[in-house]
Every structure is written in structure tokens, then in C-alpha cells.
Design a protein around this motif. Structure first.
Motif, PDB file in Angstrom:
ATOM      1  N   ARG A  67       0.832  -1.197   0.000  1.00 48.36           N
ATOM      2  CA  ARG A  67       0.000   0.000   0.000  1.00 48.36           C
ATOM      3  C   ARG A  67       0.866   1.246   0.000  1.00 48.36           C
ATOM      4  N   GLN A  68       0.262   2.313  -0.493  1.00 44.10           N
ATOM      5  CA  GLN A  68       0.942   3.599  -0.491  1.00 44.10           C
ATOM      6  C   GLN A  68      -0.046   4.666  -0.059  1.00 44.10           C
ATOM      7  N   ALA A  69       0.245   5.255   1.071  1.00 44.76           N
ATOM      8  CA  ALA A  69      -0.578   6.343   1.585  1.00 44.76           C
ATOM      9  C   ALA A  69      -0.075   7.659   1.003  1.00 44.76           C
ATOM     10  N   PRO A  70      -0.930   8.670   0.969  1.00 42.39           N
ATOM     11  CA  PRO A  70      -0.520   9.968   0.424  1.00 42.39           C
ATOM     12  C   PRO A  70       0.729  10.502   1.114  1.00 42.39           C
ATOM     13  N   GLY A  71       1.735  10.848   0.323  1.00 44.73           N
ATOM     14  CA  GLY A  71       2.942  11.424   0.868  1.00 44.73           C
ATOM     15  C   GLY A  71       3.880  10.442   1.530  1.00 44.73           C
ATOM     16  N   LYS A  72       3.579   9.153   1.426  1.00 45.00           N
ATOM     17  CA  LYS A  72       4.415   8.147   2.077  1.00 45.00           C
ATOM     18  C   LYS A  72       4.944   7.145   1.052  1.00 45.00           C
ATOM     19  N   GLN A  73       5.973   6.436   1.456  1.00 44.78           N
ATOM     20  CA  GLN A  73       6.536   5.406   0.591  1.00 44.78           C
ATOM     21  C   GLN A  73       5.638   4.175   0.592  1.00 44.78           C
ATOM     22  N   ARG A  74       5.741   3.429  -0.494  1.00 39.49           N
ATOM     23  CA  ARG A  74       4.985   2.181  -0.576  1.00 39.49           C
ATOM     24  C   ARG A  74       5.547   1.200   0.441  1.00 39.49           C
ATOM     25  N   GLU A  75       4.660   0.488   1.127  1.00 43.07           N
ATOM     26  CA  GLU A  75       5.096  -0.509   2.089  1.00 43.07           C
ATOM     27  C   GLU A  75       4.425  -1.846   1.790  1.00 43.07           C
ATOM     28  N   ASN A 120      -9.793  -6.178   8.671  1.00 41.89           N
ATOM     29  CA  ASN A 120     -10.726  -5.941   9.774  1.00 41.89           C
ATOM     30  C   ASN A 120     -10.189  -4.851  10.688  1.00 41.89           C
ATOM     31  N   SER A 121     -11.069  -4.321  11.507  1.00 40.41           N
ATOM     32  CA  SER A 121     -10.684  -3.277  12.483  1.00 40.41           C
ATOM     33  C   SER A 121      -9.887  -2.177  11.802  1.00 40.41           C
ATOM     34  N   LEU A 122     -10.405  -1.694  10.714  1.00 43.26           N
ATOM     35  CA  LEU A 122      -9.683  -0.701   9.923  1.00 43.26           C
ATOM     36  C   LEU A 122      -9.535   0.604  10.685  1.00 43.26           C
ATOM     37  N   LYS A 123      -8.406   1.258  10.446  1.00 49.02           N
ATOM     38  CA  LYS A 123      -8.074   2.527  11.086  1.00 49.02           C
ATOM     39  C   LYS A 123      -7.879   3.590  10.008  1.00 49.02           C
ATOM     40  N   PRO A 124      -8.045   4.847  10.369  1.00 48.86           N
ATOM     41  CA  PRO A 124      -7.805   5.910   9.373  1.00 48.86           C
ATOM     42  C   PRO A 124      -6.411   5.822   8.752  1.00 48.86           C
ATOM     43  N   GLU A 125      -5.434   5.368   9.516  1.00 48.83           N
ATOM     44  CA  GLU A 125      -4.072   5.265   8.975  1.00 48.83           C
ATOM     45  C   GLU A 125      -3.904   4.131   7.978  1.00 48.83           C
ATOM     46  N   ASP A 126      -4.933   3.310   7.803  1.00 49.95           N
ATOM     47  CA  ASP A 126      -4.911   2.287   6.755  1.00 49.95           C
ATOM     48  C   ASP A 126      -5.305   2.864   5.393  1.00 49.95           C
ATOM     49  N   THR A 127      -5.737   4.116   5.374  1.00 47.60           N
ATOM     50  CA  THR A 127      -6.106   4.758   4.128  1.00 47.60           C
ATOM     51  C   THR A 127      -4.914   4.785   3.177  1.00 47.60           C
ATOM     52  N   ALA A 128      -5.100   4.241   1.980  1.00 48.42           N
ATOM     53  CA  ALA A 128      -4.012   4.137   1.011  1.00 48.42           C
ATOM     54  C   ALA A 128      -4.536   3.534  -0.282  1.00 48.42           C
ATOM     55  N   VAL A 129      -3.707   3.601  -1.300  1.00 45.46           N
ATOM     56  CA  VAL A 129      -3.949   2.788  -2.492  1.00 45.46           C
ATOM     57  C   VAL A 129      -3.280   1.438  -2.249  1.00 45.46           C
ATOM     58  N   TYR A 130      -4.035   0.392  -2.415  1.00 47.00           N
ATOM     59  CA  TYR A 130      -3.537  -0.961  -2.178  1.00 47.00           C
ATOM     60  C   TYR A 130      -3.232  -1.630  -3.512  1.00 47.00           C
ATOM     61  N   TYR A 131      -2.032  -2.165  -3.607  1.00 46.11           N
ATOM     62  CA  TYR A 131      -1.558  -2.798  -4.829  1.00 46.11           C
ATOM     63  C   TYR A 131      -1.327  -4.287  -4.593  1.00 46.11           C
ATOM     64  N   CYS A 132      -1.764  -5.069  -5.537  1.00 50.41           N
ATOM     65  CA  CYS A 132      -1.456  -6.493  -5.554  1.00 50.41           C
ATOM     66  C   CYS A 132      -0.157  -6.686  -6.338  1.00 50.41           C
ATOM     67  N   TYR A 133       0.649  -7.654  -5.917  1.00 54.97           N
ATOM     68  CA  TYR A 133       1.858  -7.949  -6.678  1.00 54.97           C
ATOM     69  C   TYR A 133       2.080  -9.460  -6.715  1.00 54.97           C
TER      70      TYR A 133
END
Length: 120
Positions: A38-46, A83-96
């Protein structure tokens, strides 16, 4: 070349759940390790979660106990149950896909991503 298409993203309230899906092309899907990042706005992909060809899994510390990765080789699909999603989970999620069967195999193909937004 494996092609990956994600689906299942959307808007959810904090504490809620979503399930992401990633459909892969190709008849040898079962031979490859797969994963989600995932990659959140302004952050590196993790890297968030990975699953080997034999079903071994690993997770980022930030999602352990909340996210579950799984695969259905008959459907050429990998899932991420969140589950138990948090605001900090907001991101674009990529499958690889990886280029081999192991969690440590080299990187292969990437999907185009699906947006997950968690509201507080």
C-alpha cells in the motif's frame, strides 16, 4: 507476463472491514508467491502481506492481527481481508506477484491499485 487486477476498495468507517481481491491471469498462478502493498498519500509504498505458493504468510507489524491474506489457486485470486480498519490504513492498495514461489523471491508484476479510504 502475469496481469493483476484489484477490486474491493472503497470507503469504510473506522472499525469496519473490507475484502480486497486480486485476479491474476495465467495458468501458473499457483507457482508464484503473491502479496499486497500500500501507499498512503505522501508516504513510501510498504509491503503489507505476502503469501507463498504453499500458503505461508507474513505481515507488516502495523496490520498483524487485523489483516489476513489468502489465495484460491482454482480461481487465480488472492485476497486481503481487512478488519478493524483505522484511518491510517487509508491508502492505495496494490497487488503484486513474485517471480518465484517464496516470500523472498524477486518481485514480478504489479496491479494498478485500488483505493481504500477509512473515515474516522
Amino acid at each position: 507476463q502475469v496481469q493483476l487486477v484489484e477490486s474491493g476498495g472503497g470507503l469504510v468507517q473506522a472499525g469496519g472491514s473490507l475484502r480486497l481481491s486480486c485476479a491474476a491471469s495465467g495458468s501458473i498462478f499457483r507457482l508464484y508467491a503473491m502479496g499486497w502493498s500500500r501507499q498512503a498519500p505522501g508516504k513510501q509504498r510498504e509491503l503489507v502481506a505476502g503469501i507463498s505458493s504453499d500458503g505461508s504468510t507474513n505481515y507488516a507489524d502495523s496490520v498483524k492481527g487485523r489483516f489476513t491474506i489468502s489465495r484460491d489457486n482454482a480461481k487465480n485470486t488472492v485476497y486481503l481481508q481487512m478488519n478493524s480498519l483505522k484511518p491510517e490504513d487509508t491508502a492505495v492498495y496494490y497487488c503484486y506477484s513474485r517471480s518465484g514461489p517464496f516470500l523472498t523471491s524477486g518481485m514480478g508484476a504489479w496491479g494498478k491499485g485500488t483505493l481504500v479510504t477509512v473515515s474516522s
